[in-house]
Design an enzyme around this catalytic site. Sequence first.
Site, PDB file in Angstrom:
ATOM      1  CG  HIS A  61       6.360  -4.233  -7.531  1.00  0.00           C
ATOM      2  ND1 HIS A  61       5.739  -5.371  -7.170  1.00  0.00           N
ATOM      3  CD2 HIS A  61       5.910  -3.439  -6.017  1.00  0.00           C
ATOM      4  CE1 HIS A  61       4.599  -5.011  -6.137  1.00  0.00           C
ATOM      5  NE2 HIS A  61       5.037  -4.063  -5.543  1.00  0.00           N
ATOM      6  CG  HIS A  63       0.178  -1.527  -6.286  1.00  0.00           C
ATOM      7  ND1 HIS A  63      -0.413  -2.838  -5.951  1.00  0.00           N
ATOM      8  CD2 HIS A  63       1.990  -1.978  -6.228  1.00  0.00           C
ATOM      9  CE1 HIS A  63       1.183  -4.088  -4.954  1.00  0.00           C
ATOM     10  NE2 HIS A  63       2.239  -2.862  -5.068  1.00  0.00           N
ATOM     11  CB  SER A 145      -3.951 -12.933   7.464  1.00  0.00           C
ATOM     12  OG  SER A 145      -4.818 -12.312   7.669  1.00  0.00           O
ATOM     13  CG  HIS A 179       0.124  -8.228   0.299  1.00  0.00           C
ATOM     14  ND1 HIS A 179       0.306  -7.744   1.181  1.00  0.00           N
ATOM     15  CD2 HIS A 179      -0.543  -7.474  -0.406  1.00  0.00           C
ATOM     16  CE1 HIS A 179       0.099  -6.718   1.462  1.00  0.00           C
ATOM     17  NE2 HIS A 179      -0.556  -5.970   0.081  1.00  0.00           N
ATOM     18  CD  GLU A 209       6.452  -2.417   1.342  1.00  0.00           C
ATOM     19  OE1 GLU A 209       6.320  -1.248   1.054  1.00  0.00           O
ATOM     20  OE2 GLU A 209       5.521  -3.019   1.675  1.00  0.00           O
TER      21      GLU A 209
END
Length: 405
Positions: A61, A63, A145, A179, A209
């Site tokens: 993982h 980015h 969202s 996400h 998280e």
Amino acid sequence: MRIIKPFAILTPQTIIQDKAVAFDKKIEAIDTVENLIKKYPNAAVEHDENSLLLPGFANPHLHLEFSANKATLQYGDFIPWLYSVIRHREDLLPLCDGACLEQTLSSIIQTGTTAIGAISSYGEDLQACIDSALKVVYFNEVIGSNAATADVMYASFLERFHQSKKHENERFKAAVAIHSPYSVHYILAKRALDIAKKYGSLVSVHFMESRAEREWLDKGSGEFAKFFKEFLNQTRPVNDTKSFLELFKELHTLFVHMVWANEEEIQTIASYNAHIIHCPISNRLLGNGVLDLEKIKSIPYAIATDGLSSNYSLNMYEELKAALFVHPNKEATTFAKELIIRATKAGYDALGFEGGEIAVGKDADMQLIDLPEGLTNVEDLYLHVILHTTKPKKVYIQGEEHVRE
């Protein structure tokens, strides 16, 4: 064919001494160097009694798109960090151009990593990942969202997914990333996961998280209440965690972070084909706490760095040092062995690549490192590898050599 005879081999589950490894693209044999030379008389032989051979790391993982960040983003707490990402995103993203991405990927290899899971929000890192020697699972991320924009966000995701799908081979896989439960509408998440089901793709999702995420999804309150009202004029979460988790039931999913997951959620995820991805430095820098490894012991976990938006390094040796120290209740020598396994075999298992072990028939994804000086107890090797290593001497990906710069 090549033969390497180190001081010891960390498979990683066991320590093997007085043996050598013969390999080409795959590991062909593990035996005494004399026997291997007889079997492969034309092989190039390397004796290095001051080295250790262990599998390459998997970093499942990260980015890449924020790799230009050093001191721009605000650390200390999750919500101020998130505001800083939004504030500086348009400045940071263009700074990591093709050359930046190429250098970042090269540095990942040079620090012992041979396979990665790259989360991509925009697709700008696709070509760099395709061209890299690394094994890459390329997670096309969907976010949004607002139900009104779901079609637009889905179309963007679908285009990126199919573009990456065109380049699949034994080293490169297209995958799907949702996400998070607070940032992806249920309908959008379901449509993207239907694509993952259709193609048998691996899935990644940030889950629980931060405390802010926990409070928002449970009660519609906390620091996220102000954030969503300010940016999206939303006053309630778009998902409840139970329904959201049910979307992943039939998929192989990497649940990233999990620091604030409750017992019911952990039990649900334990019943799935799932891995937890533990990112200790990112969790520390964003003030999210420490993953309770005892609570999640029913689920396999792997170690990852996250991206340079929430870390100072993509070096897995740095991440392993941090993991060693943020879990003080773990006995150091046995936990060090566990961490090496989590960074190699478990990471490879999470990504679905062949490798992560020094074993006959496995891909020759390996690293050769310096033997820690003055070693008196071989069983302490795992701990001293973590404490004293920053870079390997050499890295092999499917037998191809990458020498330390």
